[in-house]
Scaffold this motif. Structure first.
Motif, PDB file in Angstrom:
ATOM      1  N   LEU A  68       0.860  -1.178   0.000  1.00  0.00           N
ATOM      2  CA  LEU A  68       0.000   0.000   0.000  1.00  0.00           C
ATOM      3  C   LEU A  68       0.900   1.232   0.000  1.00  0.00           C
ATOM      4  CD1 LEU A  68      -2.785   1.338   0.270  1.00  0.00           C
ATOM      5  CD2 LEU A  68      -2.512   1.151   2.749  1.00  0.00           C
ATOM      6  N   ALA A  69       0.800   2.027  -1.056  1.00  0.00           N
ATOM      7  CA  ALA A  69       1.599   3.248  -1.188  1.00  0.00           C
ATOM      8  C   ALA A  69       0.671   4.449  -1.225  1.00  0.00           C
ATOM      9  CB  ALA A  69       2.432   3.186  -2.463  1.00  0.00           C
ATOM     10  N   TRP A  70       1.181   5.590  -0.817  1.00  0.00           N
ATOM     11  CA  TRP A  70       0.354   6.796  -0.795  1.00  0.00           C
ATOM     12  C   TRP A  70       1.222   8.030  -0.978  1.00  0.00           C
ATOM     13  CZ3 TRP A  70       1.660   3.697   3.198  1.00  0.00           C
ATOM     14  CH2 TRP A  70       2.398   4.261   4.244  1.00  0.00           C
ATOM     15  N   VAL A  71       0.564   9.095  -1.424  1.00  0.00           N
ATOM     16  CA  VAL A  71       1.194  10.416  -1.529  1.00  0.00           C
ATOM     17  C   VAL A  71       0.274  11.425  -0.855  1.00  0.00           C
ATOM     18  CG1 VAL A  71       2.578   9.975  -3.601  1.00  0.00           C
ATOM     19  CG2 VAL A  71       0.219  10.729  -3.852  1.00  0.00           C
ATOM     20  N   SER A  72       0.858  12.484  -0.358  1.00  0.00           N
ATOM     21  CA  SER A  72       0.089  13.518   0.334  1.00  0.00           C
ATOM     22  C   SER A  72      -0.506  14.500  -0.675  1.00  0.00           C
ATOM     23  CB  SER A  72       0.991  14.281   1.309  1.00  0.00           C
ATOM     24  OG  SER A  72       1.939  15.055   0.577  1.00  0.00           O
ATOM     25  N   ASP A  73      -1.444  15.301  -0.207  1.00  0.00           N
ATOM     26  CA  ASP A  73      -2.021  16.348  -1.051  1.00  0.00           C
ATOM     27  C   ASP A  73      -0.936  17.317  -1.523  1.00  0.00           C
ATOM     28  OD1 ASP A  73      -4.547  15.256  -0.741  1.00  0.00           O
ATOM     29  OD2 ASP A  73      -5.140  16.652   0.844  1.00  0.00           O
ATOM     30  N   GLU A  74       0.013  17.621  -0.652  1.00  0.00           N
ATOM     31  CA  GLU A  74       1.123  18.519  -1.017  1.00  0.00           C
ATOM     32  C   GLU A  74       1.964  17.902  -2.133  1.00  0.00           C
ATOM     33  OE1 GLU A  74       5.248  20.023   0.986  1.00  0.00           O
ATOM     34  OE2 GLU A  74       3.467  20.062   2.263  1.00  0.00           O
ATOM     35  N   GLN A  75       2.245  16.608  -2.042  1.00  0.00           N
ATOM     36  CA  GLN A  75       3.019  15.943  -3.088  1.00  0.00           C
ATOM     37  C   GLN A  75       2.259  15.925  -4.412  1.00  0.00           C
ATOM     38  OE1 GLN A  75       3.623  12.325  -0.801  1.00  0.00           O
ATOM     39  NE2 GLN A  75       5.847  12.692  -0.784  1.00  0.00           N
ATOM     40  N   ILE A  76       0.956  15.704  -4.349  1.00  0.00           N
ATOM     41  CA  ILE A  76       0.146  15.721  -5.569  1.00  0.00           C
ATOM     42  C   ILE A  76       0.212  17.104  -6.207  1.00  0.00           C
ATOM     43  CG2 ILE A  76      -2.209  15.584  -6.477  1.00  0.00           C
ATOM     44  CD1 ILE A  76      -2.714  13.394  -4.306  1.00  0.00           C
ATOM     45  N   GLU A  77       0.116  18.138  -5.386  1.00  0.00           N
ATOM     46  CA  GLU A  77       0.220  19.516  -5.890  1.00  0.00           C
ATOM     47  C   GLU A  77       1.563  19.740  -6.586  1.00  0.00           C
ATOM     48  OE1 GLU A  77      -0.719  23.513  -6.655  1.00  0.00           O
ATOM     49  OE2 GLU A  77      -2.032  21.904  -5.962  1.00  0.00           O
ATOM     50  N   GLN A  78       2.649  19.253  -5.998  1.00  0.00           N
ATOM     51  CA  GLN A  78       3.975  19.384  -6.623  1.00  0.00           C
ATOM     52  C   GLN A  78       4.023  18.676  -7.967  1.00  0.00           C
ATOM     53  OE1 GLN A  78       6.735  17.794  -3.756  1.00  0.00           O
ATOM     54  NE2 GLN A  78       6.522  19.533  -2.375  1.00  0.00           N
ATOM     55  N   VAL A  93       5.633   3.370   1.539  1.00  0.00           N
ATOM     56  CA  VAL A  93       4.883   2.185   1.148  1.00  0.00           C
ATOM     57  C   VAL A  93       4.931   1.194   2.306  1.00  0.00           C
ATOM     58  CG1 VAL A  93       6.893   1.197  -0.041  1.00  0.00           C
ATOM     59  CG2 VAL A  93       4.600   0.380  -0.614  1.00  0.00           C
ATOM     60  N   THR A  94       3.818   0.553   2.561  1.00  0.00           N
ATOM     61  CA  THR A  94       3.760  -0.500   3.567  1.00  0.00           C
ATOM     62  C   THR A  94       3.585  -1.824   2.844  1.00  0.00           C
ATOM     63  OG1 THR A  94       2.730   0.990   5.161  1.00  0.00           O
ATOM     64  CG2 THR A  94       2.508  -1.369   5.576  1.00  0.00           C
ATOM     65  N   VAL A  95       4.522  -2.730   3.079  1.00  0.00           N
ATOM     66  CA  VAL A  95       4.471  -4.070   2.487  1.00  0.00           C
ATOM     67  C   VAL A  95       4.215  -5.049   3.626  1.00  0.00           C
ATOM     68  CG1 VAL A  95       5.716  -5.827   1.187  1.00  0.00           C
ATOM     69  CG2 VAL A  95       6.063  -3.404   0.652  1.00  0.00           C
ATOM     70  N   THR A  96       3.105  -5.760   3.539  1.00  0.00           N
ATOM     71  CA  THR A  96       2.751  -6.725   4.583  1.00  0.00           C
ATOM     72  C   THR A  96       2.613  -8.113   3.985  1.00  0.00           C
ATOM     73  OG1 THR A  96       0.405  -6.196   4.314  1.00  0.00           O
ATOM     74  CG2 THR A  96       1.592  -5.051   6.076  1.00  0.00           C
ATOM     75  N   ASP A  97       2.795  -9.098   4.840  1.00  0.00           N
ATOM     76  CA  ASP A  97       2.636 -10.483   4.407  1.00  0.00           C
ATOM     77  C   ASP A  97       1.320 -11.043   4.939  1.00  0.00           C
ATOM     78  OD1 ASP A  97       3.114 -11.134   7.075  1.00  0.00           O
ATOM     79  OD2 ASP A  97       5.124 -11.919   6.706  1.00  0.00           O
ATOM     80  N   PRO A 145       7.601  -7.563   6.636  1.00  0.00           N
ATOM     81  CA  PRO A 145       8.923  -8.173   6.547  1.00  0.00           C
ATOM     82  C   PRO A 145       9.956  -7.230   5.946  1.00  0.00           C
ATOM     83  CG  PRO A 145       7.504  -9.032   4.832  1.00  0.00           C
ATOM     84  CD  PRO A 145       6.667  -8.138   5.694  1.00  0.00           C
ATOM     85  N   ILE A 146       9.490  -6.174   5.327  1.00  0.00           N
ATOM     86  CA  ILE A 146      10.370  -5.198   4.692  1.00  0.00           C
ATOM     87  C   ILE A 146       9.830  -3.802   5.008  1.00  0.00           C
ATOM     88  CG2 ILE A 146       9.087  -5.446   2.532  1.00  0.00           C
ATOM     89  CD1 ILE A 146      11.582  -4.739   0.997  1.00  0.00           C
ATOM     90  N   VAL A 147      10.727  -2.900   5.328  1.00  0.00           N
ATOM     91  CA  VAL A 147      10.364  -1.500   5.560  1.00  0.00           C
ATOM     92  C   VAL A 147      11.058  -0.708   4.459  1.00  0.00           C
ATOM     93  CG1 VAL A 147      10.540   0.449   7.146  1.00  0.00           C
ATOM     94  CG2 VAL A 147      10.166  -1.873   8.047  1.00  0.00           C
ATOM     95  N   CYS A 148      10.288   0.099   3.742  1.00  0.00           N
ATOM     96  CA  CYS A 148      10.903   0.777   2.605  1.00  0.00           C
ATOM     97  C   CYS A 148      10.186   2.069   2.246  1.00  0.00           C
ATOM     98  CB  CYS A 148      10.933  -0.154   1.396  1.00  0.00           C
ATOM     99  SG  CYS A 148       9.408  -1.003   1.040  1.00  0.00           S
ATOM    100  N   GLU A 149      10.884   2.870   1.455  1.00  0.00           N
ATOM    101  CA  GLU A 149      10.323   4.042   0.827  1.00  0.00           C
ATOM    102  C   GLU A 149      11.082   4.248  -0.476  1.00  0.00           C
ATOM    103  OE1 GLU A 149      10.774   7.432   3.397  1.00  0.00           O
ATOM    104  OE2 GLU A 149      12.934   7.368   3.318  1.00  0.00           O
ATOM    105  N   MET A 150      10.400   4.843  -1.412  1.00  0.00           N
ATOM    106  CA  MET A 150      10.958   5.021  -2.742  1.00  0.00           C
ATOM    107  C   MET A 150      11.011   6.501  -3.079  1.00  0.00           C
ATOM    108  SD  MET A 150      11.285   1.876  -3.709  1.00  0.00           S
ATOM    109  CE  MET A 150      10.737   0.324  -3.040  1.00  0.00           C
ATOM    110  N   ASN A 151      12.096   6.897  -3.710  1.00  0.00           N
ATOM    111  CA  ASN A 151      12.249   8.279  -4.160  1.00  0.00           C
ATOM    112  C   ASN A 151      11.923   8.319  -5.655  1.00  0.00           C
ATOM    113  OD1 ASN A 151      14.957  10.586  -4.653  1.00  0.00           O
ATOM    114  ND2 ASN A 151      12.898  11.059  -4.022  1.00  0.00           N
ATOM    115  N   TRP A 152      10.833   8.985  -5.977  1.00  0.00           N
ATOM    116  CA  TRP A 152      10.380   9.107  -7.360  1.00  0.00           C
ATOM    117  C   TRP A 152      10.581  10.534  -7.853  1.00  0.00           C
ATOM    118  CZ3 TRP A 152       8.783   5.628 -10.890  1.00  0.00           C
ATOM    119  CH2 TRP A 152       8.543   4.330 -10.438  1.00  0.00           C
ATOM    120  N   ALA A 153      11.033  10.654  -9.087  1.00  0.00           N
ATOM    121  CA  ALA A 153      11.207  11.953  -9.745  1.00  0.00           C
ATOM    122  C   ALA A 153      10.281  12.008 -10.947  1.00  0.00           C
ATOM    123  CB  ALA A 153      12.658  12.122 -10.192  1.00  0.00           C
TER     124      ALA A 153
END
Length: 103
Positions: free
Chosen positions: A55-65, A78-82, A88-96
């Protein structure tokens, strides 16, 4: 894809997280912009159990950008659950994003 101990492979978990974050970024970018993954921050914290979801999400501020800036980048959590509803994994992704080349 399973690894040598029968769990979801680490690379598969990373792909799941990347796909979920890329999808949410792509949904919120105007059609004249191109999403690009810049980096992945991954920490494997436990063995996985069964099937997985992300499950991934972006904020209203990020959408505006994404809607207004020609180019930029954001960290997408992003939350990855089994199957046990644990992470089992904690992560975040940097998107341009950049403007698409005009043909």
């Amino acid at each position: 894809m399973r690894n040598h101990i029968g769990q979801v492979h680490a690379a598969t978990m990373a792909l799941l997280a990347e796909s979920a974050t890329g999808f949410v970024v792509g949904l919120n970018l105007p059609s004249n912009k191109l999403p690009l993954i810049k980096s992945m921050n991954l920490k494997y914290v436990r063995r996985s159990v069964g099937s997985m979801k992300a499950l991934a999400w972006v904020s209203d501020e990020q959408i505006e950008q994404m809607q207004t800036l020609e180019r930029g980048d954001i960290m997408v959590p992003v939350t990855v659950t089994d199957q046990s509803n644990e992470e089992p994994i904690v992560c975040e992704m940097n998107w341009a994003w950049i403007e698409k080349q005009k043909s």
